[in-house]
Design a protein around this motif. Structure first.
Motif, PDB file in Angstrom:
ATOM      1  N   PRO A   1      -5.257  -2.726   5.189  1.00  0.00           N
ATOM      2  CA  PRO A   1      -4.804  -2.395   6.745  1.00  0.00           C
ATOM      3  C   PRO A   1      -3.483  -1.762   6.957  1.00  0.00           C
ATOM      4  O   PRO A   1      -3.470  -1.401   7.887  1.00  0.00           O
ATOM      5  N   THR A   2      -2.520  -2.101   6.009  1.00  0.00           N
ATOM      6  CA  THR A   2      -1.367  -1.556   6.240  1.00  0.00           C
ATOM      7  C   THR A   2      -0.967  -0.581   4.968  1.00  0.00           C
ATOM      8  O   THR A   2      -1.244  -0.641   3.764  1.00  0.00           O
ATOM      9  N   ARG A   3       0.005   0.243   5.479  1.00  0.00           N
ATOM     10  CA  ARG A   3       0.499   1.022   4.295  1.00  0.00           C
ATOM     11  C   ARG A   3       1.158   0.352   3.231  1.00  0.00           C
ATOM     12  O   ARG A   3       1.122   0.680   1.955  1.00  0.00           O
ATOM     13  N   GLU A   4       1.946  -0.867   3.639  1.00  0.00           N
ATOM     14  CA  GLU A   4       2.478  -1.475   2.655  1.00  0.00           C
ATOM     15  C   GLU A   4       1.669  -2.146   1.654  1.00  0.00           C
ATOM     16  O   GLU A   4       1.833  -2.417   0.530  1.00  0.00           O
ATOM     17  N   GLU A   5       0.569  -2.527   1.903  1.00  0.00           N
ATOM     18  CA  GLU A   5      -0.702  -3.287   1.236  1.00  0.00           C
ATOM     19  C   GLU A   5      -1.265  -2.113   0.538  1.00  0.00           C
ATOM     20  O   GLU A   5      -1.372  -2.254  -0.839  1.00  0.00           O
TER      21      GLU A   5
END
Length: 197
Positions: free
Chosen positions: A169-173
């Motif tokens: 769901p996130t760019r970091e993930e």
């Protein structure tokens, strides 16, 4: 009695070519964001809204969906090529730029899989195969003799495998998963960031 608009009410002067260049850049930036969120099938009206322009302006710059997607994907590929051509470029550094684009754009992932989609003949997919080959050439130029990805299809197969892991769901993930995939393949990747010229 005729009322004339005050200075605050007057429309801004037409900037001509400056406005056109600004609008095109805004449309590409908006399309990049929308495609990152929703892929290449995102509605063009959403791109125009996000760019702060009318749909007429969008169609003046890009006559159809394929033209918008091609402009965005061309920019992604150009950054990878620039990273590869930079003085002192290394495979790990170019892979860092490539990985940044993978984590930012579902559309870019689609591009790298375009040659395997089998049969779609729209303008986006027709152009995507050539763009994918340009990415492959940029990466291959930095493979040293005996590199583990030196086999004929190994490099782009590894890229496809990593891109398949880029979920979350996130760019970091998505970045965390991409780096884990590269690590499992035994490939060193530099800093994950856009090419900074």
């Amino acid at each position: 009695m005729t009322q004339h608009p005050t200075a605050e009410e007057r429309r801004p002067a037409n900037d001509g070519p400056k406005a056109a260049a600004r609008n095109r850049a805004a449309l590409i930036a908006a399309a990049r964001e929308i495609y990152a969120e929703h892929g290449l099938g995102a509605p063009l009206s959403g791109i125009a809204r996000r760019a702060g322009v009318g749909q007429g302006v969008l169609y003046r710059h890009f006559p159809d969906r394929a033209a918008v997607a091609n402009a965005v994907l061309e920019e992604n590929v150009r950054e990878v090529e620039q990273a590869a051509a930079a003085s002192g470029a290394t495979l790990s550094g170019v892979l860092g730029v490539l990985t940044w684009h993978l984590t930012e754009s579902a559309a870019f992932i689609g591009l790298l899989h375009a040659d395997r989609t089998g049969g779609r003949a729209d303008g986006v997919h027709a152009h995507a195969s050539a763009l994918s080959e340009r990415v492959a050439r940029s990466l291959r130029g930095h493979l040293t003799g005996g590199h583990r990805l030196g086999g004929s299809d190994d490099l782009m197969l590894a890229v496809a495998m990593v891109s398949g892991a880029v979920t979350g769901p996130t760019r970091e993930e998505r970045e965390r998963r991409a780096l884990a995939a590269w690590r499992l393949l035994g490939v060193k990747v530099g800093a994950v960031r856009p090419f900074a010229g």
